[in-house]
Design a protein around this motif. Structure first.
Motif, PDB file in Angstrom:
ATOM      1  N   LYS A  48      -0.556 131.182  63.982  1.00  0.00           N
ATOM      2  CA  LYS A  48      -1.948 130.694  63.855  1.00  0.00           C
ATOM      3  C   LYS A  48      -1.988 129.436  63.162  1.00  0.00           C
ATOM      4  O   LYS A  48      -2.595 128.342  63.228  1.00  0.00           O
ATOM      5  CB  LYS A  48      -3.097 131.666  63.499  1.00  0.00           C
ATOM      6  N   ASP A  49      -1.334 129.479  61.940  1.00  0.00           N
ATOM      7  CA  ASP A  49      -1.437 128.523  60.727  1.00  0.00           C
ATOM      8  C   ASP A  49      -0.419 127.297  60.872  1.00  0.00           C
ATOM      9  O   ASP A  49      -0.663 126.406  60.378  1.00  0.00           O
ATOM     10  CB  ASP A  49      -1.047 128.930  59.354  1.00  0.00           C
ATOM     11  N   ALA A  50       0.458 127.570  61.940  1.00  0.00           N
ATOM     12  CA  ALA A  50       1.708 126.616  61.930  1.00  0.00           C
ATOM     13  C   ALA A  50       1.169 125.550  63.020  1.00  0.00           C
ATOM     14  O   ALA A  50       0.446 125.854  64.108  1.00  0.00           O
ATOM     15  CB  ALA A  50       2.774 127.335  62.173  1.00  0.00           C
ATOM     16  N   SER A  51       1.850 124.246  63.021  1.00  0.00           N
ATOM     17  CA  SER A  51       1.767 123.516  64.122  1.00  0.00           C
ATOM     18  C   SER A  51       3.049 122.802  64.278  1.00  0.00           C
ATOM     19  O   SER A  51       3.943 122.928  63.556  1.00  0.00           O
ATOM     20  CB  SER A  51       0.739 122.535  64.024  1.00  0.00           C
ATOM     21  N   GLY A  52       3.433 122.200  65.471  1.00  0.00           N
ATOM     22  CA  GLY A  52       4.444 121.267  65.680  1.00  0.00           C
ATOM     23  C   GLY A  52       5.710 121.944  65.502  1.00  0.00           C
ATOM     24  O   GLY A  52       6.117 122.945  66.081  1.00  0.00           O
ATOM     25  N   LYS A  53       6.971 121.361  64.747  1.00  0.00           N
ATOM     26  CA  LYS A  53       8.377 122.038  64.689  1.00  0.00           C
ATOM     27  C   LYS A  53       8.199 123.311  64.126  1.00  0.00           C
ATOM     28  O   LYS A  53       8.928 124.229  64.324  1.00  0.00           O
ATOM     29  CB  LYS A  53       8.909 121.164  64.031  1.00  0.00           C
ATOM     30  N   ASP A  54       7.217 123.466  63.139  1.00  0.00           N
ATOM     31  CA  ASP A  54       7.195 124.678  62.220  1.00  0.00           C
ATOM     32  C   ASP A  54       6.655 125.812  63.424  1.00  0.00           C
ATOM     33  O   ASP A  54       7.300 126.827  63.350  1.00  0.00           O
ATOM     34  CB  ASP A  54       6.003 124.735  61.281  1.00  0.00           C
ATOM     35  N   PHE A  55       5.684 125.544  64.129  1.00  0.00           N
ATOM     36  CA  PHE A  55       5.431 126.309  65.099  1.00  0.00           C
ATOM     37  C   PHE A  55       6.507 126.855  66.117  1.00  0.00           C
ATOM     38  O   PHE A  55       6.630 128.164  66.196  1.00  0.00           O
ATOM     39  CB  PHE A  55       3.979 125.960  65.950  1.00  0.00           C
ATOM     40  N   LYS A  63      -0.131 133.420  73.807  1.00  0.00           N
ATOM     41  CA  LYS A  63      -1.546 132.697  74.028  1.00  0.00           C
ATOM     42  C   LYS A  63      -1.520 131.554  73.028  1.00  0.00           C
ATOM     43  O   LYS A  63      -1.926 130.326  73.527  1.00  0.00           O
ATOM     44  CB  LYS A  63      -2.652 133.786  74.028  1.00  0.00           C
ATOM     45  N   LEU A  64      -1.075 131.676  71.805  1.00  0.00           N
ATOM     46  CA  LEU A  64      -0.789 130.480  70.980  1.00  0.00           C
ATOM     47  C   LEU A  64       0.018 129.664  71.511  1.00  0.00           C
ATOM     48  O   LEU A  64      -0.334 128.420  71.435  1.00  0.00           O
ATOM     49  CB  LEU A  64      -0.488 130.932  69.700  1.00  0.00           C
ATOM     50  N   ALA A  65       1.029 130.027  72.186  1.00  0.00           N
ATOM     51  CA  ALA A  65       2.103 128.918  72.520  1.00  0.00           C
ATOM     52  C   ALA A  65       1.561 128.177  73.564  1.00  0.00           C
ATOM     53  O   ALA A  65       2.074 126.914  73.784  1.00  0.00           O
ATOM     54  CB  ALA A  65       3.413 129.584  72.780  1.00  0.00           C
ATOM     55  N   GLU A  66       0.764 128.934  74.449  1.00  0.00           N
ATOM     56  CA  GLU A  66       0.191 128.176  75.417  1.00  0.00           C
ATOM     57  C   GLU A  66      -0.590 126.806  75.205  1.00  0.00           C
ATOM     58  O   GLU A  66      -0.548 125.760  75.710  1.00  0.00           O
ATOM     59  CB  GLU A  66      -0.619 129.129  76.595  1.00  0.00           C
ATOM     60  N   GLN A  67      -1.097 127.151  74.064  1.00  0.00           N
ATOM     61  CA  GLN A  67      -1.923 126.000  73.337  1.00  0.00           C
ATOM     62  C   GLN A  67      -1.193 125.012  72.569  1.00  0.00           C
ATOM     63  O   GLN A  67      -1.328 123.756  72.699  1.00  0.00           O
ATOM     64  CB  GLN A  67      -3.176 126.411  72.596  1.00  0.00           C
ATOM     65  N   LYS A  68      -0.308 125.575  71.694  1.00  0.00           N
ATOM     66  CA  LYS A  68       0.429 124.589  70.594  1.00  0.00           C
ATOM     67  C   LYS A  68       1.561 124.641  70.922  1.00  0.00           C
ATOM     68  O   LYS A  68       2.440 123.601  70.197  1.00  0.00           O
ATOM     69  CB  LYS A  68       0.340 125.601  69.140  1.00  0.00           C
ATOM     70  N   GLY A  69       2.723 125.095  71.933  1.00  0.00           N
ATOM     71  CA  GLY A  69       3.863 124.757  72.182  1.00  0.00           C
ATOM     72  C   GLY A  69       4.195 123.601  72.836  1.00  0.00           C
ATOM     73  O   GLY A  69       3.243 123.029  73.543  1.00  0.00           O
ATOM     74  N   ASN A  70       5.553 123.146  72.919  1.00  0.00           N
ATOM     75  CA  ASN A  70       5.927 122.308  73.666  1.00  0.00           C
ATOM     76  C   ASN A  70       6.017 122.596  75.153  1.00  0.00           C
ATOM     77  O   ASN A  70       5.630 123.970  75.541  1.00  0.00           O
ATOM     78  CB  ASN A  70       7.346 121.717  73.158  1.00  0.00           C
ATOM     79  N   ALA A  71       6.472 121.850  76.118  1.00  0.00           N
ATOM     80  CA  ALA A  71       6.345 122.279  77.698  1.00  0.00           C
ATOM     81  C   ALA A  71       7.134 123.334  77.978  1.00  0.00           C
ATOM     82  O   ALA A  71       6.754 124.109  78.665  1.00  0.00           O
ATOM     83  CB  ALA A  71       6.570 120.949  78.443  1.00  0.00           C
ATOM     84  N   ARG A  72       8.315 123.505  77.485  1.00  0.00           N
ATOM     85  CA  ARG A  72       9.372 124.636  77.583  1.00  0.00           C
ATOM     86  C   ARG A  72       8.437 126.078  77.076  1.00  0.00           C
ATOM     87  O   ARG A  72       8.559 126.921  77.801  1.00  0.00           O
ATOM     88  CB  ARG A  72      10.562 124.325  76.877  1.00  0.00           C
ATOM     89  N   GLU A  73       7.947 125.724  75.912  1.00  0.00           N
ATOM     90  CA  GLU A  73       7.278 127.128  75.316  1.00  0.00           C
ATOM     91  C   GLU A  73       5.978 127.323  75.917  1.00  0.00           C
ATOM     92  O   GLU A  73       5.877 128.630  76.236  1.00  0.00           O
ATOM     93  CB  GLU A  73       6.948 126.653  73.900  1.00  0.00           C
ATOM     94  N   GLN A  74       5.373 126.365  76.572  1.00  0.00           N
ATOM     95  CA  GLN A  74       4.239 126.770  77.527  1.00  0.00           C
ATOM     96  C   GLN A  74       4.713 127.479  78.726  1.00  0.00           C
ATOM     97  O   GLN A  74       3.988 128.479  78.916  1.00  0.00           O
ATOM     98  CB  GLN A  74       3.363 125.468  77.590  1.00  0.00           C
ATOM     99  N   SER A  75       5.739 127.089  79.332  1.00  0.00           N
ATOM    100  CA  SER A  75       5.928 127.806  80.550  1.00  0.00           C
ATOM    101  C   SER A  75       6.476 129.255  80.257  1.00  0.00           C
ATOM    102  O   SER A  75       5.944 130.046  80.749  1.00  0.00           O
ATOM    103  CB  SER A  75       6.951 126.997  80.987  1.00  0.00           C
ATOM    104  N   PHE A  76       7.335 129.287  79.199  1.00  0.00           N
ATOM    105  CA  PHE A  76       7.723 130.563  78.781  1.00  0.00           C
ATOM    106  C   PHE A  76       6.532 131.676  78.333  1.00  0.00           C
ATOM    107  O   PHE A  76       6.584 132.666  78.855  1.00  0.00           O
ATOM    108  CB  PHE A  76       8.685 130.368  77.614  1.00  0.00           C
TER     109      PHE A  76
END
Length: 184
Positions: free
Chosen positions: A114-121, A57-70
Motif C-alpha cells: 500500500k505504501d510502495a509505488s513504481g519500481k518498489d511496488f 487489487k492494488l496491482a491493478e491500480q499501481k502495477g505496470n501493464a503486465r502486473e495489471q493483467s496478471f
C-alpha cells in the motif's frame, strides 16, 4: 544444527495435532512433504486467497501493464477458489473455520504494498507473488496426496494445475524488466 534437530524431534513427539500445526507454522511439514491437517489447510488457503485478492487489487491500480493483467487474473481465480472453499465448509463437507482476516505476516506485506509505488511496488509485488504461489503449490500438493478429508483432497487436486500455472506466470512476471530498465 543440533538445536534444529532437537526442535524437530520435539515437534514430532508433541502429538499428532500439535505436530501438524507446529509443523505447518515452522515449515517443517513442507520440508518433509507432510500433509497439513484439514484445519491448517483451510486456514492457509483462505489467508492466501485473501492476500492474493487484496494485493492484486492494488496491482491493478499501481502495477505496470503486465502486473495489471496478471492481477486481474489473480483476483478472478482466487475469488473463485475462495468461494469454493467457503462452500465446502458451509456445506458441512469440511469441518474447519475459515478466517475472516489476514494474519499479521500477510497484513504486513499488504501494508508495505500500500505504501510502495513504481519500481518498489513492482519488485515487492512480483516477489510476493512468486513466493506465495510456491507456498500454495506445495500446500495443495501435500494435501492432495495425503489430506484427511476426501472432498477437500479432491478439490485440492483439481485446483493444483491452476496454481502451478499461476506460479509459472508469476515467475515470468518476476523476470520482466522493471520500469525504467531496458530489456536486453
Amino acid at each position: 544444527m543440533t538445536r534444529a534437530i532437537i526442535m524437530l524431534g520435539c515437534v514430532l513427539l508433541a502429538g499428532p495435532a500439535l505436530a501438524q500445526s507446529a509443523g505447518e507454522k515452522t515449515g517443517v511439514n513442507s520440508m518433509l512433504g507432510v500433509a497439513p491437517t484439514t484445519a491448517d489447510f483451510v486456514k492457509e488457503v483462505a489467508i492466501s486467497d485473501m492476500f492474493e485478492i487484496e494485493s492484486s487489487k492494488l496491482a491493478e491500480q499501481k502495477g505496470n501493464a503486465r502486473e495489471q493483467s496478471f492481477a486481474q487474473r489473480m483476483v478472478t481465480d482466487h475469488s473463485k477458489t475462495s468461494a469454493e472453499l467457503k462452500q465446502l465448509v458451509t456445506s458441512g463437507k469440511v469441518k474447519a473455520e475459515v478466517p475472516a482476516a489476514l494474519d499479521s505476516s500477510h497484513q504486513s506485506k499488504l501494508n508495505k504494498l500500500k505504501d510502495a509505488s513504481g519500481k518498489d511496488f513492482s519488485s515487492d509485488y512480483d516477489s510476493y507473488q512468486v513466493s506465495a504461489h510456491k507456498d500454495a503449490v506445495s500446500l495443495f500438493e501435500r494435501y492432495a496426496k495425503g489430506g484427511d478429508n476426501a472432498d477437500l483432497k479432491d478439490w485440492a487436486g483439481k485446483t493444483l494445475p491452476a496454481l502451478q500455472h499461476h506460479l509459472d506466470m508469476a515467475q515470468e512476471l518476476d523476470k520482466a524488466p522493471s520500469v525504467g530498465q531496458s530489456s536486453k
